[in-house]
Write a protein that holds these residues in place. Structure first.
Motif, mmCIF file in Angstrom:
data_model
loop_
_atom_site.group_PDB
_atom_site.id
_atom_site.type_symbol
_atom_site.label_atom_id
_atom_site.label_comp_id
_atom_site.label_asym_id
_atom_site.label_seq_id
_atom_site.Cartn_x
_atom_site.Cartn_y
_atom_site.Cartn_z
ATOM 1 N N PRO A 30 0.823 -1.198 0.000
ATOM 2 C CA PRO A 30 0.000 0.000 0.000
ATOM 3 C C PRO A 30 0.863 1.256 0.000
ATOM 4 N N ALA A 31 0.376 2.286 -0.664
ATOM 5 C CA ALA A 31 1.081 3.552 -0.689
ATOM 6 C C ALA A 31 0.700 4.376 0.522
ATOM 7 N N PHE A 58 -2.613 2.782 -4.776
ATOM 8 C CA PHE A 58 -3.831 2.592 -3.996
ATOM 9 C C PHE A 58 -3.777 1.390 -3.054
ATOM 10 N N GLY A 59 -2.628 0.750 -2.953
ATOM 11 C CA GLY A 59 -2.493 -0.334 -2.006
ATOM 12 C C GLY A 59 -3.345 -1.545 -2.340
ATOM 13 N N VAL A 60 -3.476 -1.827 -3.639
ATOM 14 C CA VAL A 60 -4.228 -3.000 -4.097
ATOM 15 C C VAL A 60 -3.221 -4.019 -4.622
ATOM 16 N N LEU A 65 -5.503 -6.959 -9.107
ATOM 17 C CA LEU A 65 -5.963 -5.920 -10.022
ATOM 18 C C LEU A 65 -5.981 -6.444 -11.453
ATOM 19 N N VAL A 66 -4.920 -7.161 -11.841
ATOM 20 C CA VAL A 66 -4.867 -7.735 -13.181
ATOM 21 C C VAL A 66 -5.973 -8.771 -13.362
ATOM 22 N N ALA A 67 -6.173 -9.626 -12.367
ATOM 23 C CA ALA A 67 -7.179 -10.686 -12.476
ATOM 24 C C ALA A 67 -8.589 -10.121 -12.602
ATOM 25 N N VAL A 68 -8.890 -9.048 -11.887
ATOM 26 C CA VAL A 68 -10.200 -8.401 -12.027
ATOM 27 C C VAL A 68 -10.377 -7.889 -13.454
ATOM 28 N N GLY A 69 -9.351 -7.218 -13.977
ATOM 29 C CA GLY A 69 -9.436 -6.705 -15.342
ATOM 30 C C GLY A 69 -9.546 -7.815 -16.366
ATOM 31 N N TYR A 70 -8.773 -8.886 -16.177
ATOM 32 C CA TYR A 70 -8.820 -9.985 -17.137
ATOM 33 C C TYR A 70 -10.182 -10.674 -17.102
ATOM 34 N N GLY A 139 -13.234 -2.075 6.038
ATOM 35 C CA GLY A 139 -12.345 -2.004 7.188
ATOM 36 C C GLY A 139 -11.074 -2.808 7.073
ATOM 37 N N LEU A 140 -10.618 -3.139 5.859
ATOM 38 C CA LEU A 140 -9.350 -3.861 5.724
ATOM 39 C C LEU A 140 -8.204 -2.966 6.185
ATOM 40 N N ASP A 141 -7.387 -3.461 7.115
ATOM 41 C CA ASP A 141 -6.252 -2.662 7.560
ATOM 42 C C ASP A 141 -5.039 -2.939 6.668
ATOM 43 N N ALA A 142 -3.928 -2.293 6.959
ATOM 44 C CA ALA A 142 -2.752 -2.376 6.086
ATOM 45 C C ALA A 142 -2.250 -3.806 5.955
ATOM 46 N N THR A 143 -2.264 -4.540 7.063
ATOM 47 C CA THR A 143 -1.795 -5.928 7.014
ATOM 48 C C THR A 143 -2.709 -6.775 6.143
ATOM 49 N N GLU A 144 -4.004 -6.624 6.305
ATOM 50 C CA GLU A 144 -4.966 -7.409 5.530
ATOM 51 C C GLU A 144 -4.895 -7.065 4.051
ATOM 52 N N ARG A 145 -4.645 -5.814 3.732
ATOM 53 C CA ARG A 145 -4.600 -5.413 2.331
ATOM 54 C C ARG A 145 -3.430 -6.042 1.585
ATOM 55 N N ARG A 146 -2.414 -6.495 2.323
ATOM 56 C CA ARG A 146 -1.274 -7.141 1.673
ATOM 57 C C ARG A 146 -1.605 -8.555 1.213
ATOM 58 N N SER A 147 -2.681 -9.128 1.736
ATOM 59 C CA SER A 147 -3.044 -10.507 1.409
ATOM 60 C C SER A 147 -4.131 -10.535 0.347
ATOM 61 N N VAL A 148 -3.839 -11.191 -0.767
ATOM 62 C CA VAL A 148 -4.840 -11.327 -1.822
ATOM 63 C C VAL A 148 -6.113 -11.986 -1.294
ATOM 64 N N ASP A 149 -5.966 -12.964 -0.412
ATOM 65 C CA ASP A 149 -7.122 -13.725 0.070
ATOM 66 C C ASP A 149 -8.128 -12.869 0.830
#
Length: 530
Positions: A30-31, A58-60, A65-70, A139-149
């Motif tokens: 995340p930025a 945007f911390g995604v 992000l690629v999979a959503v677009g594909y 409510g995803l925090d910084a740690t959670e945002r690092r996990s794709v799952d």
């Protein structure tokens, strides 16, 4: 501009199934701080870099992000043209009464609407901003945002579905792509990749029905008319109960959107459209949405007497037309023809473009009718059109025969009204030819010579093909080369040494790099009738 919401702690999500054994790759971090100003034109560059930059900003997770677009578009922005649901660009930013992710992206990024619709870098940035805003809302925090799952509920919301089952279908598609990995050839000859990874999504509130999954495919109510299909009813505003005519035709459509997105759109009362069946690209899964006995709104003049089958994908991108889709759809069409006594020929199994009174062009020139009808077990005759010839003759007013029928069919498929493809070159056909020639920068004389044949036969997607490529796009290339070179190029859908030689000869004669690879420059020359 993008504003980061104050996060709150969400309820812990239960870990749920479908582990795919694969390689785990790192995701974007995340930025920190406020987002920078909208990306300027000088900063626009490759799609891979656009994904990486938007993910970091945007911390995604980049791969997510690629999979959503594909999953939405196969990473094809379709030159800013809207999907059936009025969605735009690689990330399918939508503007319709049910979903307004386009407007939300504009608010979050400061990017103008036109840029978000037409510029790939801006569009990817907009998609990332919307995903991040949904993550903050959950409510995803910084740690959670690092996990794709952890992003599963965010992805489910991004799909825009109003019911849980369709939202889950959308998110499961994205996570299946992450598990399998992605390799996509995109505009400019670039290749965008996502390595396969182990996925174990935290489904949150979507976990309640997780037991209703079978190998990644949802167990839904079974179709009342076609047992292999799932049953998800369209909104009652989008079809009419009963019929005013007997069923006599099957109409083949292309969704101009994703499978889950199309199902969601047919559930939206404001869409005023539907089809009886929707077929998924990746595995041929089928969902029925309107009973056969009712009238779906899909083909105007043919609604009362036809059954409509939508196929996931976009007309200009043949990568959506998989063998699994062809086989599954053909099995459905065969079943319907036998059940309702519909002849298995091209007079009764037709494309949307061939229905009188319609202004659509689907399924378009990349749909392999010969293969499809072979799978149906019927005939490509009885109204079918021959497009493959050893040579292409000059045509003008008064000409008749199979090549006139071919030209009329191709003109109609491209949206130039040549009237009924009856093999008679009359005034309407000549006018359609002139319109096509004007659009391609050719002499608008209303006659089909070698240059007009070349442009007409090559019209369609500009997918890069080379030796070893196969399929309908190669057949289209081989037809165009036959016309352009004035000699017979074997039209078999196999890009072998003979086709490679023909491509190099064509390139040399037009001042192009003679590498035997058909990319943007070679397609551009063919479609200009050079």
């Amino acid at each position: 501009m993008y504003r980061r919401s104050t996060p709150w702690r969400r309820t812990a999500l239960s870990a749920l199934g479908g582990l795919v054994t694969a390689v785990l790759v790192a995701t974007a971090q995340p930025a920190a701080g406020a987002a920078p100003a909208p990306v300027g034109a000088a900063d626009r560059d490759s799609m891979s870099r656009a994904f990486a930059r938007a993910a970091a900003e945007f911390g995604v997770p980049r791969d997510l992000l690629v999979a959503v677009g594909y999953g939405e578009t196969h990473l094809d922005g379709h030159r800013g043209e809207p999907s059936q649901a009025n969605g735009y660009g690689v990330m399918h930013l939508v503007s319709n009464p049910q979903s307004r992710t386009l407007e939300k992206a504009a608010e979050l990024t400061g990017e103008p609407g036109a840029e978000l619709r037409e510029d790939t870098t801006a569009n990817i940035r907009g998609g990332a901003a919307v995903l991040r805003s949904y993550a903050d809302g959950l409510g995803l925090d910084a740690t959670e945002r690092r996990s794709v799952d952890e992003w599963y509920p965010v992805v489910a919301r991004y799909g825009g579905a109003t019911d849980t089952a369709t939202a889950r279908l959308y998110a499961d598609t994205v996570y299946t792509l992450l598990g399998q990995g992605i390799t996509a050839d995109v505009a400019g000859g670039e290749r965008v990749t996502v390595r396969p990874r182990a996925v174990e999504p935290e489904r949150g509130r979507y976990a309640a029905d997780a037991a209703n999954t079978d190998g990644g495919r949802q167990r839904a109510a079974l179709s009342p008319d076609y047992p292999p299909a799932a049953w998800v009813p369209a909104n009652a505003a989008n079809y009419a109960v009963g019929r005013s005519a007997s069923i006599s035709t099957v109409v083949v459509h292309v969704t101009q959107g994703s499978y889950a997105g199309t199902i969601s759109w047919f559930q939206n009362a404001s869409s005023q459209v539907s089809a009886h069946y929707v077929v998924r690209s990746s595995d041929g899964a089928i969902t029925q949405m309107v009973r056969d006995s009712n009238t779906a709104y899909h083909a105007r003049s043919a609604n009362s007497s036809s059954l409509g089958i939508e196929h996931e994908g976009f007309i200009a991108d043949p990568s959506w037309f998989t063998d699994a889709m062809y086989r599954s759809s053909a099995a459905l069409t065969k079943y319907l023809c036998e059940r309702y006594g519909i002849p298995k020929d091209r007079a009764h199994v037709v494309g949307h473009a061939e229905v009188p009174g319609n202004d659509h062009t689907d399924p378009g020139p990349n749909w392999n009718w010969n293969y499809y009808m072979q799978l149906v077990g019927g005939s490509s005759g009885g109204g079918g059109v021959q497009l493959n010839f050893a040579s292409y003759s000059a045509l003008s007013s008064g000409s008749t025969g199979a090549q006139v029928t071919a030209a009329q069919t191709l003109l109609n498929q491209q949206g130039y009204d040549a009237g009924t493809a009856d093999g008679i070159y009359g005034t309407r056909t000549a006018n359609a030819v002139r319109s096509f020639q004007t659009a391609r920068g050719l002499t608008a004389d209303g006659a089909v010579g070698s240059r007009t044949w070349t442009a007409l036969l090559s019209a369609g997607s500009t997918t890069v093909v080379r030796e070893g490529s196969t399929g309908a796009v190669v057949e289209r290339l081989q037809r165009a080369l036959t016309a352009a070179l004035g000699r017979t190029v074997s039209i078999d859908g196999q890009f072998g040494p003979g086709t490679a030689t023909a491509v190099r000869d064509y390139q040399s004669g037009r001042g192009l790099t003679a590498d035997g690879i058909v990319g943007a420059a070679t397609w551009s020359a063919l479609q200009a009738g050079r």
